[in-house]
Design a protein around this motif. Structure first.
Motif, PDB file in Angstrom:
ATOM      1  N   PRO A 177       0.809  -1.235   0.000  1.00  0.00           N
ATOM      2  CA  PRO A 177       0.000   0.000   0.000  1.00  0.00           C
ATOM      3  C   PRO A 177       0.833   1.271   0.000  1.00  0.00           C
ATOM      4  CG  PRO A 177      -0.128  -1.158   2.117  1.00  0.00           C
ATOM      5  CD  PRO A 177       0.531  -2.079   1.156  1.00  0.00           C
ATOM      6  N   ASN A 178       2.107   1.179   0.395  1.00  0.00           N
ATOM      7  CA  ASN A 178       2.971   2.360   0.397  1.00  0.00           C
ATOM      8  C   ASN A 178       3.733   2.543  -0.910  1.00  0.00           C
ATOM      9  OD1 ASN A 178       2.329   2.939   3.128  1.00  0.00           O
ATOM     10  ND2 ASN A 178       3.781   1.377   3.795  1.00  0.00           N
TER      11      ASN A 178
ATOM     12  N   LYS B  35      -6.227   2.342  -1.525  1.00  0.00           N
ATOM     13  CA  LYS B  35      -7.306   2.478  -0.540  1.00  0.00           C
ATOM     14  C   LYS B  35      -7.991   1.146  -0.285  1.00  0.00           C
ATOM     15  CE  LYS B  35      -8.311   7.351  -1.492  1.00  0.00           C
ATOM     16  NZ  LYS B  35      -9.264   8.312  -2.095  1.00  0.00           N
TER      17      LYS B  35
ATOM     18  N   GLU C  94      -5.711  -0.915   1.927  1.00  0.00           N
ATOM     19  CA  GLU C  94      -5.770  -0.416   3.306  1.00  0.00           C
ATOM     20  C   GLU C  94      -7.020  -0.922   4.015  1.00  0.00           C
ATOM     21  OE1 GLU C  94      -5.486   3.785   3.152  1.00  0.00           O
ATOM     22  OE2 GLU C  94      -3.373   3.814   2.520  1.00  0.00           O
ATOM     23  N   THR C  95      -8.147  -0.932   3.301  1.00  0.00           N
ATOM     24  CA  THR C  95      -9.397  -1.444   3.879  1.00  0.00           C
ATOM     25  C   THR C  95      -9.271  -2.921   4.217  1.00  0.00           C
ATOM     26  OG1 THR C  95     -10.716   0.170   2.639  1.00  0.00           O
ATOM     27  CG2 THR C  95     -11.866  -1.789   3.458  1.00  0.00           C
TER      28      THR C  95
ATOM     29  N   ASN D 254      -6.585  -4.587   4.855  1.00  0.00           N
ATOM     30  CA  ASN D 254      -5.620  -4.790   5.943  1.00  0.00           C
ATOM     31  C   ASN D 254      -6.219  -4.547   7.321  1.00  0.00           C
ATOM     32  OD1 ASN D 254      -3.371  -5.691   4.540  1.00  0.00           O
ATOM     33  ND2 ASN D 254      -2.657  -3.616   4.089  1.00  0.00           N
ATOM     34  N   ASP D 255      -7.378  -3.911   7.379  1.00  0.00           N
ATOM     35  CA  ASP D 255      -8.056  -3.705   8.664  1.00  0.00           C
ATOM     36  C   ASP D 255      -8.598  -5.004   9.240  1.00  0.00           C
ATOM     37  OD1 ASP D 255      -7.553  -0.997   8.658  1.00  0.00           O
ATOM     38  OD2 ASP D 255      -9.468  -0.458   7.740  1.00  0.00           O
TER      39      ASP D 255
END
Length: 303
Positions: A193-194, A203, A206-207, A209-210
């Motif tokens: 994601p980076n 995005k 990131e979602t 990875n939650d």
């Protein structure tokens, strides 16, 4: 300023060596050295630091090299425009795009373009870095976001979305997740994601990875992600253009997808009248239209 001396300076600066520059220019080392000394004398400055390992540009040399590099690119652009014929399409066309799109969508379709224009030479540059079109690092680009550089002609080609996919073999072995929480027991394959990538894809990752996904495989381009998914390593985040026509992949959690990602074709304003650019642009637009028709027909046939 003597154009011939500038040409020799540029070759030396590019090669970092009098000998290598001489080989390129078909001149002796001593002849090249004399021309560089004469240029330094005419400018009243030192252009190179000389040492055992070769030549390093001074600050003044860097300034002149920037200028000769820009001049060369402008001359290349002018020569390309001059070579363009009203009846024929030939010569080099440098195309840049992302690794995944270029490898899996564009390259398999180029046979049709070569059938029509067999003398066209395409230099396909596949990388995630955005090349500088106004500085002539490439002639035309296909990018997953609208170009921000000035003096570019841009055309929106289509929209794509990032979705989740896996192979039937993987799902038979590990089970198919029914909700996002189920991903915690699976391996996620995606770009970091980076890392530089389209914001909509970052995005979505990131979602995901939650949800405390314990096993992950990061790959720096979508072609690599696809290869890992096809080898049954896990569930991959992939753009839909890679997978729409693939019978070897199953869409996982079909309600989960990224926002729309625009795909743009862009080229410098100065190449507006280039025949090579025109035929490539028309070819891409027609291929996208044909792809859309095929997908629509397949969808209608399935209902």
């Amino acid at each position: 300023m003597d154009w011939d001396k500038l040409r020799i300076f540029h070759a030396v600066a590019d090669a970092g060596s009098l000998t290598h520059a001489g080989d390129t220019l078909h001149l002796s080392q001593s002849a090249v050295s004399r021309q560089i000394r004469a240029l330094e004398e005419s400018l009243g400055t030192t252009l190179f630091h000389r040492h055992a390992r070769g030549l390093i540009l001074t600050e003044q040399g860097e300034l002149l090299f920037d200028a000769t590099r820009a001049m060369n690119k402008r001359l290349d652009a002018a020569a390309a425009r001059i070579r363009d014929s009203e009846e024929e399409v030939y010569g080099e066309l440098r195309v840049t795009t992302a690794t995944g799109f270029g490898t899996l969508w564009l390259a398999p379709r180029l046979e049709k373009l070569y059938d029509k224009y067999p003398e066209l030479k395409i230099d396909l540059m596949l990388e995630e870095r955005v090349l500088d079109l106004p500085m002539r690092e490439a002639d035309v680009a296909i990018r997953m976001k609208e170009p921000s550089q000035a003096d570019l002609i841009r055309k929106r080609l289509m929209n794509i979305r990032m979705r989740l996919f896996a192979t039937p073999e993987y799902l038979n072995k590990f089970g198919e997740p029914q909700r996002l929480e189920d991903l915690s027991t699976h391996r996620l394959i995606c770009q970091n994601p980076n890392a530089p990538q389209v914001s909509a894809g970052a995005k979505l990752i990131e979602t995901l990875n939650d949800y405390d996904i314990r096993s992950k495989l990061y790959v720096n381009n979508y072609f690599g992600v696809l290869q890992a998914v096809l080898n049954h390593l896990g569930i991959g985040v992939l753009p839909d253009y890679l997978t729409e026509s693939s019978s070897s992949l199953v869409r996982v959690l079909p309600e989960i997808e990224s926002g729309e990602v625009p795909v743009f074709l862009a080229y410098p304003e100065e190449l507006r009248h280039s025949k090579r650019i025109q035929v490539f642009r028309d070819f891409i637009v027609e291929e996208i239209s044909a792809h859309r028709r095929q997908m629509r027909d397949e969808e209608e046939a399935s209902h």
